[in-house]
Design a protein around this motif. Structure first.
Motif, PDB file in Angstrom:
ATOM      1  N   THR A  85      -5.592  -1.835  -7.464  1.00 10.98           N
ATOM      2  CA  THR A  85      -5.835  -3.100  -8.169  1.00 10.98           C
ATOM      3  C   THR A  85      -4.928  -3.193  -9.396  1.00 10.98           C
ATOM      4  OG1 THR A  85      -8.103  -3.028  -7.380  1.00 10.98           O
ATOM      5  CG2 THR A  85      -7.650  -4.564  -9.156  1.00 10.98           C
ATOM      6  N   SER A  86      -4.801  -2.084 -10.118  1.00 12.33           N
ATOM      7  CA  SER A  86      -3.898  -2.080 -11.280  1.00 12.33           C
ATOM      8  C   SER A  86      -2.458  -2.331 -10.848  1.00 12.33           C
ATOM      9  CB  SER A  86      -3.954  -0.736 -12.005  1.00 12.33           C
ATOM     10  OG  SER A  86      -5.261  -0.443 -12.380  1.00 12.33           O
ATOM     11  N   ILE A  87      -2.046  -1.705  -9.746  1.00 10.13           N
ATOM     12  CA  ILE A  87      -0.677  -1.869  -9.260  1.00 10.13           C
ATOM     13  C   ILE A  87      -0.447  -3.317  -8.815  1.00 10.13           C
ATOM     14  CG2 ILE A  87       0.931  -1.231  -7.395  1.00 10.13           C
ATOM     15  CD1 ILE A  87      -0.184   1.658  -7.618  1.00 10.13           C
ATOM     16  N   LYS A  88      -1.450  -3.874  -8.151  1.00 12.48           N
ATOM     17  CA  LYS A  88      -1.327  -5.244  -7.621  1.00 12.48           C
ATOM     18  C   LYS A  88      -1.006  -6.245  -8.732  1.00 12.48           C
ATOM     19  CE  LYS A  88      -3.514  -8.567  -4.525  1.00 12.48           C
ATOM     20  NZ  LYS A  88      -4.766  -9.065  -3.969  1.00 12.48           N
ATOM     21  N   SER A  89      -1.606  -6.026  -9.900  1.00 15.44           N
ATOM     22  CA  SER A  89      -1.432  -6.982 -11.003  1.00 15.44           C
ATOM     23  C   SER A  89      -0.008  -6.948 -11.576  1.00 15.44           C
ATOM     24  CB  SER A  89      -2.438  -6.679 -12.102  1.00 15.44           C
ATOM     25  OG  SER A  89      -2.077  -5.462 -12.744  1.00 15.44           O
ATOM     26  N   LYS A  90       0.786  -5.935 -11.192  1.00 17.15           N
ATOM     27  CA  LYS A  90       2.119  -5.779 -11.794  1.00 17.15           C
ATOM     28  C   LYS A  90       3.250  -6.369 -10.963  1.00 17.15           C
ATOM     29  CE  LYS A  90       0.967  -3.299 -15.429  1.00 17.15           C
ATOM     30  NZ  LYS A  90       0.972  -3.850 -16.778  1.00 17.15           N
ATOM     31  N   ASN A  91       2.947  -6.890  -9.804  1.00 19.85           N
ATOM     32  CA  ASN A  91       4.008  -7.497  -8.989  1.00 19.85           C
ATOM     33  C   ASN A  91       5.219  -6.614  -8.758  1.00 19.85           C
ATOM     34  OD1 ASN A  91       3.651 -10.053  -7.832  1.00 19.85           O
ATOM     35  ND2 ASN A  91       3.326 -10.872  -9.901  1.00 19.85           N
ATOM     36  N   VAL A  92       5.023  -5.464  -8.177  1.00 14.06           N
ATOM     37  CA  VAL A  92       6.145  -4.552  -7.958  1.00 14.06           C
ATOM     38  C   VAL A  92       6.800  -4.812  -6.592  1.00 14.06           C
ATOM     39  CG1 VAL A  92       5.256  -2.746  -9.472  1.00 14.06           C
ATOM     40  CG2 VAL A  92       4.635  -2.735  -7.044  1.00 14.06           C
ATOM     41  N   ASP A  93       8.035  -4.329  -6.438  1.00 14.14           N
ATOM     42  CA  ASP A  93       8.764  -4.504  -5.170  1.00 14.14           C
ATOM     43  C   ASP A  93       8.515  -3.342  -4.213  1.00 14.14           C
ATOM     44  OD1 ASP A  93      10.088  -6.749  -6.380  1.00 14.14           O
ATOM     45  OD2 ASP A  93      11.391  -5.310  -7.404  1.00 14.14           O
ATOM     46  N   VAL A  94       8.136  -2.194  -4.770  1.00  8.72           N
ATOM     47  CA  VAL A  94       7.953  -1.012  -3.939  1.00  8.72           C
ATOM     48  C   VAL A  94       6.947  -0.075  -4.612  1.00  8.72           C
ATOM     49  CG1 VAL A  94       9.824   0.393  -4.954  1.00  8.72           C
ATOM     50  CG2 VAL A  94       9.265   0.682  -2.547  1.00  8.72           C
ATOM     51  N   ILE A  95       6.192   0.667  -3.783  1.00 10.80           N
ATOM     52  CA  ILE A  95       5.257   1.663  -4.325  1.00 10.80           C
ATOM     53  C   ILE A  95       5.660   3.033  -3.785  1.00 10.80           C
ATOM     54  CG2 ILE A  95       2.837   2.417  -4.483  1.00 10.80           C
ATOM     55  CD1 ILE A  95       2.074  -0.544  -3.732  1.00 10.80           C
ATOM     56  N   LEU A  96       5.986   3.977  -4.677  1.00  9.37           N
ATOM     57  CA  LEU A  96       6.269   5.341  -4.229  1.00  9.37           C
ATOM     58  C   LEU A  96       4.946   6.103  -4.215  1.00  9.37           C
ATOM     59  CD1 LEU A  96       8.420   7.742  -3.693  1.00  9.37           C
ATOM     60  CD2 LEU A  96       7.770   8.412  -6.003  1.00  9.37           C
ATOM     61  N   HIS A  97       4.544   6.562  -3.039  1.00 12.64           N
ATOM     62  CA  HIS A  97       3.330   7.386  -2.907  1.00 12.64           C
ATOM     63  C   HIS A  97       3.805   8.797  -2.584  1.00 12.64           C
ATOM     64  CE1 HIS A  97      -0.567   8.860  -2.019  1.00 12.64           C
ATOM     65  NE2 HIS A  97      -1.136   7.703  -1.755  1.00 12.64           N
ATOM     66  N   SER A  98       3.760   9.684  -3.592  1.00 12.93           N
ATOM     67  CA  SER A  98       4.357  11.003  -3.378  1.00 12.93           C
ATOM     68  C   SER A  98       3.338  12.043  -2.910  1.00 12.93           C
ATOM     69  CB  SER A  98       5.071  11.465  -4.651  1.00 12.93           C
ATOM     70  OG  SER A  98       4.162  11.553  -5.727  1.00 12.93           O
ATOM     71  N   GLY A  99       2.277  11.578  -2.237  1.00 16.38           N
ATOM     72  CA  GLY A  99       1.229  12.510  -1.807  1.00 16.38           C
ATOM     73  C   GLY A  99       1.370  12.986  -0.371  1.00 16.38           C
ATOM     74  N   TYR A 100       0.273  13.583   0.131  1.00 15.93           N
ATOM     75  CA  TYR A 100       0.189  14.064   1.507  1.00 15.93           C
ATOM     76  C   TYR A 100      -0.569  13.052   2.380  1.00 15.93           C
ATOM     77  CZ  TYR A 100       1.625  18.632  -0.382  1.00 15.93           C
ATOM     78  OH  TYR A 100       2.298  19.661  -0.985  1.00 15.93           O
ATOM     79  N   TYR A 101      -0.419  13.229   3.697  1.00 10.68           N
ATOM     80  CA  TYR A 101      -0.813  12.201   4.662  1.00 10.68           C
ATOM     81  C   TYR A 101      -2.230  11.655   4.582  1.00 10.68           C
ATOM     82  CZ  TYR A 101      -2.827  16.126   7.343  1.00 10.68           C
ATOM     83  OH  TYR A 101      -3.547  17.227   7.721  1.00 10.68           O
ATOM     84  N   THR A 102      -3.226  12.501   4.305  1.00 10.94           N
ATOM     85  CA  THR A 102      -4.610  11.998   4.313  1.00 10.94           C
ATOM     86  C   THR A 102      -4.792  10.924   3.238  1.00 10.94           C
ATOM     87  OG1 THR A 102      -5.471  14.090   5.152  1.00 10.94           O
ATOM     88  CG2 THR A 102      -7.058  12.644   4.087  1.00 10.94           C
TER      89      THR A 102
END
Ligand code: PHE
Length: 377
Positions: free
Chosen positions: A213-230
Protein backbone atom coordinates in the motif's frame (compact mmCIF):
# COMPACT_ATOMS: atom_id res chain seq x y z
CA UNK A 1 18.91 -31.63 12.65
CA UNK A 2 18.17 -34.55 10.43
CA UNK A 3 20.34 -36.63 8.21
CA UNK A 4 18.69 -36.39 4.85
CA UNK A 5 18.11 -39.51 2.83
CA UNK A 6 16.35 -40.06 -0.43
CA UNK A 7 13.45 -42.38 0.13
CA UNK A 8 14.48 -45.09 -2.30
CA UNK A 9 15.63 -48.24 -0.61
CA UNK A 10 18.44 -48.98 -3.02
CA UNK A 11 20.13 -45.78 -1.98
CA UNK A 12 20.42 -47.04 1.57
CA UNK A 13 22.04 -50.20 0.23
CA UNK A 14 24.43 -48.13 -1.83
CA UNK A 15 25.36 -46.05 1.20
CA UNK A 16 25.88 -49.17 3.28
CA UNK A 17 28.20 -50.58 0.63
CA UNK A 18 30.19 -47.36 0.54
CA UNK A 19 30.26 -47.34 4.35
CA UNK A 20 32.21 -50.62 4.37
CA UNK A 21 34.84 -49.27 2.03
CA UNK A 22 35.32 -46.30 4.33
CA UNK A 23 37.32 -48.51 6.68
CA UNK A 24 39.79 -49.11 3.89
CA UNK A 25 40.34 -45.36 3.55
CA UNK A 26 39.13 -45.93 0.07
CA UNK A 27 36.45 -43.33 0.10
CA UNK A 28 36.27 -39.57 -0.26
CA UNK A 29 33.70 -38.10 2.10
CA UNK A 30 31.64 -35.24 0.74
CA UNK A 31 29.42 -33.35 3.20
CA UNK A 32 26.39 -31.42 2.05
CA UNK A 33 24.13 -29.07 4.02
CA UNK A 34 20.99 -27.43 2.72
CA UNK A 35 17.39 -26.40 3.29
CA UNK A 36 15.48 -29.58 2.47
CA UNK A 37 12.49 -28.31 4.49
CA UNK A 38 10.99 -24.89 5.28
CA UNK A 39 10.06 -21.93 3.06
CA UNK A 40 13.19 -22.49 0.94
CA UNK A 41 12.91 -26.27 0.70
CA UNK A 42 13.16 -26.42 -3.08
CA UNK A 43 16.61 -24.76 -2.88
CA UNK A 44 17.99 -27.68 -0.86
CA UNK A 45 16.11 -30.43 -2.66
CA UNK A 46 17.03 -29.29 -6.18
CA UNK A 47 20.67 -28.71 -5.24
CA UNK A 48 20.85 -32.18 -3.65
CA UNK A 49 19.48 -33.78 -6.81
CA UNK A 50 22.06 -32.05 -8.99
CA UNK A 51 24.90 -33.06 -6.67
CA UNK A 52 23.67 -36.62 -6.42
CA UNK A 53 23.61 -37.07 -10.17
CA UNK A 54 27.34 -36.33 -10.34
CA UNK A 55 28.24 -38.48 -7.33
CA UNK A 56 26.32 -41.45 -8.74
CA UNK A 57 27.89 -41.00 -12.19
CA UNK A 58 31.39 -40.96 -10.72
CA UNK A 59 30.81 -43.96 -8.46
CA UNK A 60 29.27 -45.98 -11.26
CA UNK A 61 32.29 -45.25 -13.42
CA UNK A 62 34.62 -46.67 -10.74
CA UNK A 63 35.25 -43.57 -8.60
CA UNK A 64 38.33 -41.38 -8.64
CA UNK A 65 41.58 -43.30 -8.74
CA UNK A 66 39.61 -46.21 -7.30
CA UNK A 67 38.09 -44.17 -4.48
CA UNK A 68 34.32 -43.97 -4.19
CA UNK A 69 32.57 -40.75 -3.20
CA UNK A 70 30.36 -40.91 -0.11
CA UNK A 71 27.76 -38.17 0.12
CA UNK A 72 26.60 -37.21 3.63
CA UNK A 73 23.73 -34.72 3.55
CA UNK A 74 22.03 -32.77 6.33
CA UNK A 75 18.92 -30.65 6.38
CA UNK A 76 19.21 -27.45 8.41
CA UNK A 77 15.68 -26.30 7.59
CA UNK A 78 16.89 -22.95 6.27
CA UNK A 79 18.19 -21.80 9.66
CA UNK A 80 21.68 -20.30 9.99
CA UNK A 81 22.05 -21.60 13.60
CA UNK A 82 21.27 -25.11 12.39
CA UNK A 83 23.75 -24.69 9.53
CA UNK A 84 26.44 -24.09 12.18
CA UNK A 85 25.39 -27.25 14.02
CA UNK A 86 25.34 -29.55 11.00
CA UNK A 87 28.57 -28.25 9.48
CA UNK A 88 30.31 -28.72 12.82
CA UNK A 89 28.96 -32.26 12.85
CA UNK A 90 30.07 -32.93 9.27
CA UNK A 91 33.61 -31.92 10.19
CA UNK A 92 33.97 -33.25 13.75
CA UNK A 93 31.93 -36.42 13.57
CA UNK A 94 31.60 -37.45 9.94
CA UNK A 95 35.13 -36.25 9.16
CA UNK A 96 34.24 -35.09 5.68
CA UNK A 97 36.98 -34.10 3.26
CA UNK A 98 34.95 -31.52 1.33
CA UNK A 99 31.76 -29.55 1.99
CA UNK A 100 29.18 -28.56 -0.62
CA UNK A 101 26.74 -25.79 0.37
CA UNK A 102 24.82 -23.68 0.98
CA UNK A 103 22.46 -22.00 -1.43
CA UNK A 104 21.38 -19.05 0.71
CA UNK A 105 24.13 -16.59 1.55
CA UNK A 106 23.15 -16.22 5.23
CA UNK A 107 23.64 -19.96 5.76
CA UNK A 108 26.93 -20.03 3.84
CA UNK A 109 28.12 -17.06 5.89
CA UNK A 110 27.25 -18.91 9.10
CA UNK A 111 29.12 -22.06 8.04
CA UNK A 112 32.12 -20.64 6.19
CA UNK A 113 34.16 -19.64 9.28
CA UNK A 114 33.92 -23.23 10.56
CA UNK A 115 35.10 -24.74 7.28
CA UNK A 116 37.90 -22.18 7.13
CA UNK A 117 39.05 -22.76 10.72
CA UNK A 118 39.21 -26.51 10.11
CA UNK A 119 40.72 -26.16 6.65
CA UNK A 120 37.98 -28.20 5.00
CA UNK A 121 37.42 -26.90 1.47
CA UNK A 122 33.86 -25.64 1.05
CA UNK A 123 32.18 -24.95 -2.28
CA UNK A 124 28.96 -22.98 -2.38
CA UNK A 125 26.97 -23.78 -5.50
CA UNK A 126 24.96 -20.58 -5.53
CA UNK A 127 25.52 -18.16 -2.64
CA UNK A 128 26.01 -14.81 -4.33
CA UNK A 129 26.76 -12.41 -1.46
CA UNK A 130 30.36 -11.19 -1.87
CA UNK A 131 31.27 -11.73 1.81
CA UNK A 132 30.87 -15.53 1.62
CA UNK A 133 34.35 -16.14 0.20
CA UNK A 134 36.07 -12.94 1.34
CA UNK A 135 39.32 -13.54 3.23
CA UNK A 136 38.74 -17.31 3.38
CA UNK A 137 41.18 -19.30 1.30
CA UNK A 138 39.23 -22.55 1.86
CA UNK A 139 35.87 -21.17 0.72
CA UNK A 140 34.87 -21.17 -2.96
CA UNK A 141 31.81 -20.62 -5.10
CA UNK A 142 30.93 -21.56 -8.69
CA UNK A 143 28.39 -18.77 -9.28
CA UNK A 144 28.56 -15.04 -10.01
CA UNK A 145 28.23 -12.53 -7.16
CA UNK A 146 25.66 -9.87 -6.28
CA UNK A 147 27.64 -6.76 -7.24
CA UNK A 148 27.30 -8.16 -10.78
CA UNK A 149 23.72 -9.40 -10.38
CA UNK A 150 22.61 -6.06 -8.89
CA UNK A 151 24.19 -4.23 -11.81
CA UNK A 152 22.51 -6.52 -14.34
CA UNK A 153 19.10 -5.88 -12.77
CA UNK A 154 19.61 -2.11 -12.51
CA UNK A 155 20.68 -1.83 -16.15
CA UNK A 156 17.75 -3.97 -17.22
CA UNK A 157 15.31 -1.78 -15.23
CA UNK A 158 16.79 1.47 -16.51
CA UNK A 159 17.69 0.59 -20.10
CA UNK A 160 15.25 -2.14 -21.12
CA UNK A 161 12.21 -1.31 -19.01
CA UNK A 162 12.98 2.45 -19.13
CA UNK A 163 12.14 2.70 -15.42
CA UNK A 164 13.01 5.95 -13.68
CA UNK A 165 11.33 5.57 -10.28
CA UNK A 166 11.91 2.35 -8.34
CA UNK A 167 10.74 0.81 -5.06
CA UNK A 168 12.80 -1.68 -3.04
CA UNK A 169 11.29 -4.56 -1.07
CA UNK A 170 13.96 -6.13 1.13
CA UNK A 171 14.17 -9.09 3.54
CA UNK A 172 16.17 -7.52 6.34
CA UNK A 173 17.02 -10.95 7.79
CA UNK A 174 18.75 -12.09 4.62
CA UNK A 175 22.32 -11.01 3.75
CA UNK A 176 21.54 -11.83 0.15
CA UNK A 177 18.42 -9.65 -0.02
CA UNK A 178 20.03 -6.67 1.71
CA UNK A 179 23.19 -6.89 -0.41
CA UNK A 180 21.45 -7.34 -3.74
CA UNK A 181 19.18 -4.32 -3.11
CA UNK A 182 22.22 -2.23 -2.18
CA UNK A 183 24.10 -3.13 -5.35
CA UNK A 184 20.97 -2.51 -7.42
CA UNK A 185 20.56 0.93 -5.86
CA UNK A 186 24.14 1.96 -6.67
CA UNK A 187 23.89 1.26 -10.39
CA UNK A 188 20.27 2.38 -10.73
CA UNK A 189 21.10 5.78 -9.24
CA UNK A 190 24.30 6.12 -11.25
CA UNK A 191 22.19 5.65 -14.38
CA UNK A 192 19.91 8.50 -13.37
CA UNK A 193 17.18 6.43 -11.72
CA UNK A 194 15.64 7.25 -8.37
CA UNK A 195 14.81 4.94 -5.44
CA UNK A 196 11.59 6.51 -4.26
CA UNK A 197 10.70 4.15 -1.45
CA UNK A 198 12.22 1.26 0.48
CA UNK A 199 10.09 -1.24 2.39
CA UNK A 200 11.27 -4.10 4.59
CA UNK A 201 10.05 -7.45 5.81
CA UNK A 202 11.48 -10.50 7.55
CA UNK A 203 11.76 -13.92 5.87
CA UNK A 204 8.76 -16.01 6.94
CA UNK A 205 6.32 -13.07 6.84
CA UNK A 206 3.11 -13.75 4.97
CA UNK A 207 1.36 -10.39 4.81
CA UNK A 208 2.85 -7.71 2.58
CA UNK A 209 -0.21 -5.50 2.14
CA UNK A 210 1.11 -2.70 4.35
CA UNK A 211 4.35 -2.42 2.37
CA UNK A 212 2.50 -2.72 -0.93
CA UNK A 213 0.00 0.00 0.00
CA UNK A 214 2.86 2.37 0.81
CA UNK A 215 4.57 1.51 -2.48
CA UNK A 216 1.33 1.96 -4.43
CA UNK A 217 1.00 5.56 -3.25
CA UNK A 218 4.40 6.43 -4.78
CA UNK A 219 3.66 5.69 -8.43
CA UNK A 220 6.84 3.78 -9.20
CA UNK A 221 7.81 2.25 -12.57
CA UNK A 222 9.37 -0.89 -11.13
CA UNK A 223 9.56 -2.80 -7.83
CA UNK A 224 12.76 -4.68 -6.96
CA UNK A 225 11.88 -7.64 -4.72
CA UNK A 226 15.21 -9.04 -3.57
CA UNK A 227 13.75 -11.94 -1.57
CA UNK A 228 13.22 -15.68 -1.98
CA UNK A 229 10.37 -17.37 -3.85
CA UNK A 230 7.82 -17.97 -1.07
CA UNK A 231 7.64 -14.32 -0.02
CA UNK A 232 7.97 -13.15 -3.63
CA UNK A 233 4.98 -15.24 -4.76
CA UNK A 234 2.84 -14.11 -1.80
CA UNK A 235 3.74 -10.47 -2.50
CA UNK A 236 2.75 -10.77 -6.17
CA UNK A 237 -0.57 -12.31 -5.26
CA UNK A 238 -1.34 -9.57 -2.78
CA UNK A 239 -0.17 -6.88 -5.22
CA UNK A 240 -2.63 -8.21 -7.77
CA UNK A 241 -5.42 -8.13 -5.17
CA UNK A 242 -4.55 -4.50 -4.42
CA UNK A 243 -4.75 -3.61 -8.11
CA UNK A 244 -1.02 -2.92 -8.45
CA UNK A 245 0.08 -3.32 -12.08
CA UNK A 246 3.72 -2.32 -11.63
CA UNK A 247 6.29 -4.81 -12.90
CA UNK A 248 8.39 -6.66 -10.31
CA UNK A 249 12.00 -7.59 -10.89
CA UNK A 250 14.28 -9.70 -8.71
CA UNK A 251 17.29 -11.96 -8.48
CA UNK A 252 18.05 -15.69 -8.56
CA UNK A 253 16.17 -16.11 -5.25
CA UNK A 254 12.91 -16.25 -7.20
CA UNK A 255 13.87 -19.51 -8.89
CA UNK A 256 11.57 -22.32 -7.77
CA UNK A 257 8.70 -24.39 -9.17
CA UNK A 258 6.85 -23.14 -6.06
CA UNK A 259 6.81 -19.58 -7.38
CA UNK A 260 3.97 -20.53 -9.68
CA UNK A 261 2.35 -22.99 -7.25
CA UNK A 262 2.02 -20.27 -4.63
CA UNK A 263 1.63 -17.22 -6.86
CA UNK A 264 -0.69 -18.63 -9.54
CA UNK A 265 -1.41 -16.24 -12.40
CA UNK A 266 -0.17 -13.26 -10.36
CA UNK A 267 3.43 -14.07 -11.29
CA UNK A 268 2.83 -13.44 -15.00
CA UNK A 269 4.95 -10.79 -16.69
CA UNK A 270 7.58 -10.19 -14.00
CA UNK A 271 11.35 -10.59 -14.55
CA UNK A 272 14.28 -12.08 -12.67
CA UNK A 273 17.96 -12.74 -13.24
CA UNK A 274 19.28 -16.28 -13.01
CA UNK A 275 22.24 -18.59 -13.56
CA UNK A 276 20.96 -20.62 -16.48
CA UNK A 277 18.10 -20.99 -18.91
CA UNK A 278 16.46 -24.24 -20.01
CA UNK A 279 16.23 -22.65 -23.48
CA UNK A 280 20.02 -22.76 -23.83
CA UNK A 281 20.53 -24.99 -26.88
CA UNK A 282 24.08 -25.99 -25.91
CA UNK A 283 24.05 -29.82 -26.12
CA UNK A 284 25.73 -30.00 -22.69
CA UNK A 285 22.75 -28.15 -21.17
CA UNK A 286 20.13 -30.08 -23.11
CA UNK A 287 21.71 -33.41 -22.20
CA UNK A 288 21.70 -32.43 -18.51
CA UNK A 289 18.01 -31.44 -18.72
CA UNK A 290 17.11 -34.70 -20.42
CA UNK A 291 18.91 -36.86 -17.86
CA UNK A 292 17.55 -34.85 -14.91
CA UNK A 293 14.00 -35.10 -16.23
CA UNK A 294 14.32 -38.85 -16.66
CA UNK A 295 15.48 -39.22 -13.06
CA UNK A 296 13.27 -36.72 -11.21
CA UNK A 297 10.29 -36.19 -13.55
CA UNK A 298 10.68 -32.43 -13.59
CA UNK A 299 12.61 -29.72 -15.40
CA UNK A 300 15.76 -28.81 -13.44
CA UNK A 301 15.70 -25.32 -11.97
CA UNK A 302 18.80 -23.15 -11.63
CA UNK A 303 19.60 -24.63 -8.22
CA UNK A 304 19.78 -28.17 -9.62
CA UNK A 305 22.09 -26.90 -12.36
CA UNK A 306 24.30 -25.10 -9.85
CA UNK A 307 24.45 -28.14 -7.56
CA UNK A 308 25.44 -30.25 -10.55
CA UNK A 309 28.17 -27.79 -11.54
CA UNK A 310 29.53 -27.45 -7.99
CA UNK A 311 29.91 -31.23 -7.81
CA UNK A 312 31.44 -31.38 -11.30
CA UNK A 313 34.03 -28.74 -10.40
CA UNK A 314 34.86 -30.70 -7.24
CA UNK A 315 35.29 -33.92 -9.25
CA UNK A 316 37.42 -32.17 -11.84
CA UNK A 317 39.80 -30.94 -9.12
CA UNK A 318 39.84 -34.39 -7.47
CA UNK A 319 40.83 -35.96 -10.78
CA UNK A 320 43.74 -33.56 -11.03
CA UNK A 321 44.93 -34.60 -7.53
CA UNK A 322 44.33 -38.30 -8.22
CA UNK A 323 41.80 -38.38 -5.42
CA UNK A 324 44.00 -36.67 -2.85
CA UNK A 325 42.18 -34.32 -0.49
CA UNK A 326 43.37 -31.60 1.92
CA UNK A 327 45.58 -28.64 0.93
CA UNK A 328 46.51 -30.24 -2.41
CA UNK A 329 42.86 -30.43 -3.30
CA UNK A 330 42.30 -26.83 -2.17
CA UNK A 331 45.05 -25.73 -4.52
CA UNK A 332 43.63 -27.77 -7.41
CA UNK A 333 40.21 -26.20 -6.84
CA UNK A 334 41.74 -22.73 -6.85
CA UNK A 335 43.41 -23.56 -10.17
CA UNK A 336 40.10 -24.41 -11.92
CA UNK A 337 40.15 -22.86 -15.39
CA UNK A 338 37.63 -22.83 -18.23
CA UNK A 339 35.67 -25.73 -16.82
CA UNK A 340 32.61 -26.33 -19.01
CA UNK A 341 29.59 -26.48 -16.69
CA UNK A 342 25.90 -26.43 -17.52
CA UNK A 343 25.63 -22.92 -16.07
CA UNK A 344 28.52 -21.61 -18.16
CA UNK A 345 32.28 -21.83 -18.31
CA UNK A 346 33.77 -21.74 -14.81
CA UNK A 347 37.10 -20.17 -13.96
CA UNK A 348 37.87 -19.68 -10.27
CA UNK A 349 39.47 -16.27 -9.80
CA UNK A 350 41.98 -15.13 -7.16
CA UNK A 351 39.09 -14.38 -4.76
CA UNK A 352 37.67 -17.90 -5.23
CA UNK A 353 34.62 -16.64 -7.14
CA UNK A 354 33.45 -17.44 -10.65
CA UNK A 355 32.83 -14.79 -13.24
CA UNK A 356 29.92 -15.89 -15.43
CA UNK A 357 27.09 -14.45 -17.50
CA UNK A 358 23.59 -13.98 -16.06
CA UNK A 359 20.32 -14.49 -17.89
CA UNK A 360 17.15 -12.42 -17.60
CA UNK A 361 13.98 -14.51 -17.61
CA UNK A 362 10.36 -13.40 -17.92
CA UNK A 363 7.98 -15.35 -15.71
CA UNK A 364 4.88 -16.68 -17.48
CA UNK A 365 1.48 -17.31 -15.91
CA UNK A 366 1.89 -21.08 -16.43
CA UNK A 367 5.07 -21.10 -14.34
CA UNK A 368 7.51 -21.39 -17.25
CA UNK A 369 10.22 -18.81 -17.88
CA UNK A 370 10.81 -17.04 -21.16
CA UNK A 371 14.45 -16.31 -22.00
CA UNK A 372 14.90 -12.55 -22.50
CA UNK A 373 18.65 -11.99 -22.71
CA UNK A 374 22.09 -13.04 -21.59
CA UNK A 375 24.37 -10.48 -19.93
CA UNK A 376 28.13 -11.01 -19.85
CA UNK A 377 30.25 -9.77 -16.93
N1 PHE B 1 21.92 -16.39 -4.53
C1 PHE B 1 21.06 -16.65 -3.42
C2 PHE B 1 21.80 -16.28 -2.13
O1 PHE B 1 22.96 -16.06 -2.18
C3 PHE B 1 20.62 -18.07 -3.36
C4 PHE B 1 19.97 -18.62 -4.60
C5 PHE B 1 20.72 -19.01 -5.68
C6 PHE B 1 18.62 -18.74 -4.68
C7 PHE B 1 20.14 -19.50 -6.85
C8 PHE B 1 18.01 -19.21 -5.82
C9 PHE B 1 18.78 -19.58 -6.92
O2 PHE B 1 21.24 -16.20 -1.09
Amino acid sequence: MKRFNSSLAFLFLALAAVGCKQKNQNVIRVGEFGSMTGTEATFGISTHRGIKMVIDDVNKAGGINGKQLELISYDEGGKPEEAVTVVTKLIAQDKVDIILGEVASSRSLAAAPIAQRNKVPMISPSSTNPKVTEGRDYVFRVCFTDPFQGKVLARFAREDLKAKRAALLIDKKSDYSVGLADFFRKTFESLGGEIVIEQNYAGGDMDFKGQLTSIKSKNVDVILHSGYYTEVALTMKQAKDLGIKTVFIGGDGWDSPKLSEIGGKAIDGHYFSNHYSVDDQDPRVQDFIKRYKALYKEVPDGLAAMGYDAALVMVDALKRTNGQVGPVFRDALAATKNFPGVTGVITIDENRNASKPAVILKVQGDGSYKFVKRVNP
